[in-house]
Design an enzyme around this catalytic site. Structure first.
Site, PDB file in Angstrom:
ATOM      1  N   ASP B  11      55.956  57.247  39.994  1.00 14.37           N
ATOM      2  CA  ASP B  11      56.241  57.204  41.379  1.00 14.37           C
ATOM      3  C   ASP B  11      56.616  58.466  41.582  1.00 14.37           C
ATOM      4  OD1 ASP B  11      56.980  56.710  43.692  1.00 14.37           O
ATOM      5  OD2 ASP B  11      58.288  55.037  43.283  1.00 14.37           O
ATOM      6  N   LYS B  78      57.649  66.517  49.160  1.00 17.02           N
ATOM      7  CA  LYS B  78      56.410  65.655  49.381  1.00 17.02           C
ATOM      8  C   LYS B  78      56.131  65.539  50.766  1.00 17.02           C
ATOM      9  CE  LYS B  78      55.198  60.648  48.409  1.00 17.02           C
ATOM     10  NZ  LYS B  78      56.002  59.618  47.792  1.00 17.02           N
ATOM     11  N   GLU B 177      51.065  53.549  46.793  1.00 20.14           N
ATOM     12  CA  GLU B 177      52.039  53.008  46.654  1.00 20.14           C
ATOM     13  C   GLU B 177      52.245  51.430  46.921  1.00 20.14           C
ATOM     14  OE1 GLU B 177      54.549  55.848  48.221  1.00 20.14           O
ATOM     15  OE2 GLU B 177      54.297  57.253  46.946  1.00 20.14           O
ATOM     16  N   ASP B 229      56.420  49.214  53.079  1.00 19.20           N
ATOM     17  CA  ASP B 229      57.078  50.345  52.136  1.00 19.20           C
ATOM     18  C   ASP B 229      57.597  51.221  52.914  1.00 19.20           C
ATOM     19  OD1 ASP B 229      57.668  52.110  50.353  1.00 19.20           O
ATOM     20  OD2 ASP B 229      55.312  52.273  49.519  1.00 19.20           O
TER      21      ASP B 229
END
Lengths: 179, 645
Positions: B11, B78, B177, B229
């Protein structure tokens, strides 16, 4: 399960370039299908062909999987299935024949204006009513499409009628998107 | 695939990254000696001290020293990956390191004058995770599954894969994810190693790995779940149908720039404004800005547990900004962000053709879902309490490990069917976006389109490939310019070039083209808009960020050896000139020291030791140096005297 995509005994993938969407799922090309059955066939075949299952045959499984996904998308949907069958039976595509019935055209133009007015006035009540109207027209048209598609291949007149009904459906979908 | 070659699940998060592995006990995250699975996604170059060179650090040490090393600490990379400078206007004011434009429409991060692509920074973090896995699994690790936000576009996915490859990992699959999280919940009963919930009873009433129940009637086992999420930098919502071990994503929606960072920024903006009002100064000092960033995050976490928190920020010159902030204040500031996530939930449900009553479970993933406001609003929206049995920080990594075990052939009954988050199309005449594949289409999927030439003898065709939902090409995201080459020369309009656009199971585009009259396969040259070219990928794979560490060391070595030679040369000159003033013993010792030092400069690998030896040599030749300087001054005086005469 019988699908020409996968060899039943050795589990390897077959090239299925020339298969239609129905045969890929092990079905005959007819309008009447059991959607739950189509789904079970799709899931079972996916287990066989998906790239996750084929560390070795990646290229083949990628193509087979893409074709299977497309077949499922079309066959399970009442409108796309009719469109596809019409094509299989030599009917013309919507890009070549854009005819719709006169009353459909008139109704679409009227609804289009009413939707624009309701948006301009921010009238949510009117929009709800309009949405119901469009949805009713859609369900009537889907019933009509189903009725005609069951009779395929039929004669040329039937295929023209089906073409016009499918075109009407496109008009109504655009209206629904406007709301 | 060899069974003994492990495939790890990673992850790669905005704030934290984790690595997990699934063995016969089930999936488990790999922890450090303190029991923490999280590696902060932070890279820093810590400054050197006399005798110690600058060092590259990744993870906790980098994060813990962010305030001291403001300009050389890189976080939240990211949010930059697969982006251009123009995309980052809103982002840059909150980044305390230097971001500059790179080739085409890419960005680079400047650390002490050396430039890195976001892919290189990410690869350093991935390498760190790979090392942890190799230590704990006791062998080389070369294969991985890496997760990305479901709403990542083609450029962001490709960049993530490149980062993996640069870290020496073959990326077998890029997984979304929220989908990975559902996998972890789906086989919850088998999950080992959950310190927070070590009850053994963590299983959703979801059909689990159906080996035990494959004979049961299928319809009863179908469930529809929503995964909400909210991570450090991104938000995703996915709607999934789970049926007999098949996890099918029906729709997904999200925002790749909406996460915990944005909640922190509401506080940073508030404090910055109030400091300006009260003290008439802006918060410009880099260290203060970094301290404020750390503080904002700490306050956010505190307000998830308490009803109020104290903010105290030293502004220098005995000026201190103080304020109490209540949870209500904070929720008022951040509620627009939460509402935005709910709008995206509405879109995902609509695309799946479902209403909130059709949902049987709502799963919360990501550290930011610990905020009470998020939980409360999600519960209201879906009309049911969300499900949170697994640690929201770890669940995605666990899912990645499960996907890895599927790919290794260890989960024969599980299968993941995901979708593409964005429509794919090409620019048509007049600048419109002609959609070829609609968003939320199950992947792999393909579309074909026919192209022809406009000029006699034309052998190449250019295509502008786009992703997005807007009508005009300029409002969509360009994937890059695709040039089809090698079309046999024919009169205009004659060639029939069939181009196949194939989105693979990673959600990454593959394009192929055939001229149908001649059967010629056209070659395709791709110049990515927001990514690296093949050559650039090869280069960063060769010169990883770790090599930068070697570069730093190599430079220092060259500098030191040169210094050694210079000092020896100077010493020999002075020995020739004023050596007679020293006694014989002293001269002999210096001659010996020169030989020893020269030899040490050739073979000593420990640069600190070489530095020490050089310093010692300086001390031992101090008297000679003094004599030399005095001699030189005397020469100068003599010379001046001669000239005057």
């Amino acid at each position: 399960m019988n699908s020409p995509l996968v060899c039943d005994s050795c589990r390897t993938l077959h090239s299925a370039e020339d298969l239609d969407h129905f045969r890929m799922l092990g079905l005959e090309p007819t309008y009447n299908v059991n959607v739950a059955d189509v789904r079970q066939r799709y899931l079972q075949l996916s287990r066989e062909v998906h790239p996750d299952r084929h560390a070795v045959q990646t290229g083949e499984s990628l193509k087979a999987s893409a074709r299977l996904n497309e077949a499922y998308r079309v066959v399970r949907d009442d409108v796309l299935r009719a469109e596809y069958l019409l094509e299989l039976h030599g009917g013309v595509a919507s890009t070549e024949d854009k005819t719709v019935a006169q009353d459909v055209l008139a109704a679409t133009l009227m609804l289009h204006e009413e939707i624009a007015e309701a948006h301009a006035a921010d009238d949510t009540g009117a929009l709800t009513t309009l949405r119901q109207q469009v949805e009713e027209r859609q369900s009537t048209t889907v019933a009509q499409i189903a009725e005609l598609a069951r009779q395929l291949p039929g004669d040329e007149d039937l295929r023209k009628q089906l073409r016009a009904a499918l075109n009407a459906m496109k008009y109504y979908r655009k209206l629904a998107a406007e709301i | 695939m060899s069974a003994d070659e492990p495939i790890i699940g990673i992850d790669l998060g905005t704030t934290f990254s984790l690595v997990a592995y699934a063995d016969e006990r089930g999936p488990h995250v790999l922890r450090d000696e303190n029991g923490d699975a999280r590696v902060p996604s932070v890279l820093a170059v810590l400054p050197g001290t006399p005798g110690a060179p600058p060092t590259l650090t990744i993870g906790w040490p980098a994060r813990d020293h962010a305030v001291e090393n403001v300009k050389t600490t890189v976080y939240s990379v990211k949010r930059l990956i697969g982006k251009g400078l123009a995309d980052l206007e809103a982002e840059l004011p909150f980044l305390n390191y230097t971001v500059a434009g790179g080739p085409r429409d890419t960005v680079q991060i400047d650390i002490d004058g050396r430039r890195y692509s976001p892919e290189e920074i990410s690869s350093a973090i991935l390498r760190k995770l790979r090392e942890r896995a190799e230590q704990q699994l006791g062998g080389p690790v070369r294969k991985a599954v890496i997760t990305v936000p479901a709403y990542f576009d083609d450029a962001q996915r490709q960049a993530t894969r490149t980062a993996g490859e640069a870290a020496g990992l073959e990326v077998l699959r890029i997984v979304n994810e929220p989908t990975a999280a559902t996998l972890a919940y789906g086989i919850g009963a088998k999950i080992a190693d959950q310190p927070e919930n070590n009850t053994g009873g963590i299983s959703l009433p979801i059909p689990t790995c159906p080996t035990a129940s494959s004979d049961a009637s299928t319809a009863d086992h179908t469930q529809t779940v929503v995964v909400y999420d909210l991570g450090g930098g991104t938000f995703d919502v996915s709607v999934l149908r789970i049926e007999n071990g098949v996890f099918q994503v029906l729709s997904t929606a999200g925002d790749t720039r909406l996460g915990g960072d944005d909640f922190d920024r509401t506080l940073i903006t508030l404090v910055t404004r109030e400091v300006q009002e009260q003290f008439d100064v802006g918060i410009t000092a880099p260290a203060t800005r970094q301290a404020l960033r750390t503080l904002a995050e700490a306050i956010k976490i505190r307000l998830s547990e308490q009803n109020s928190a104290q903010i105290e920020l030293s502004l220098g010159d005995d000026r201190v900004y103080r304020r109490t902030i209540t949870r209500a204040d904070y929720e008022e500031l951040t509620s627009p962000l939460v509402e935005r996530t709910l709008e995206l939930c509405t879109r995902a449900l609509r695309d799946a053709d479902l209403g909130s009553n059709d949902i049987q479970q709502v799963i919360l993933v990501g550290g930011s879902t610990r905020m009470p406001l998020v939980r409360q609003r999600v519960e209201q929206y879906f009309g049911r309490p969300p499900y949170t049995a697994l640690n929201p920080d770890e669940v995605v990594a666990l899912g990645a490990a499960i996907q890895a075990s599927i790919l290794a052939g260890q989960q024969p009954d599980m299968l993941l069917l995901d979708v593409t988050p964005l429509s794919l199309g090409i620019e048509t005449m007049g600048g419109a976006m002609g959609k070829l594949i609609l968003r939320n289409t199950t992947i792999p999927c393909r579309a074909t389109e026919m192209f022809t030439t406009f000029v006699d003898g034309q052998t190449a065709i250019k295509l502008n490939v786009l992703q997005g939902e807007r009508e005009l090409a300029r409002d969509c995201r360009p994937l890059g310019e695709f040039e089809l080459r090698g079309i046999p020369p024919m009169p205009a309009g004659m060639p029939k070039v069939e181009v196949e656009f194939l989105l693979d199971a990673n959600g990454i585009l593959n394009v192929s083209a055939v001229e149908q009259r001649s059967g010629t396969q056209a070659s395709i040259q791709i110049v990515p808009s927001h990514g690296l070219t093949k050559d650039e990928v090869a280069r960063i794979t060769r010169e990883s960020v770790e090599h930068a560490q070697e570069d730093i060391a190599a430079h220092r070595r060259i500098d030191l050896v040169n210094q050694v030679e210079f000092d020896i040369h100077k010493t020999q000159q002075m020995l020739a000139k004023v050596g007679a003033e020293l006694n014989a013993d002293e001269r002999a010792r210096i001659e010996r020291d020169i030989v020893v030092l020269r030899e040490l400069a050739q073979r000593e690998q420990n640069l600190d030791r070489l530095q020490e030896a050089l310093t010692a040599f300086g001390h031992s030749t101090l008297r000679l140096a003094e004599l030399g300087i005095r001699g030189a001054l005397a020469d100068q005086t003599d010379k001046n005297a001669t000239e005057e005469r």
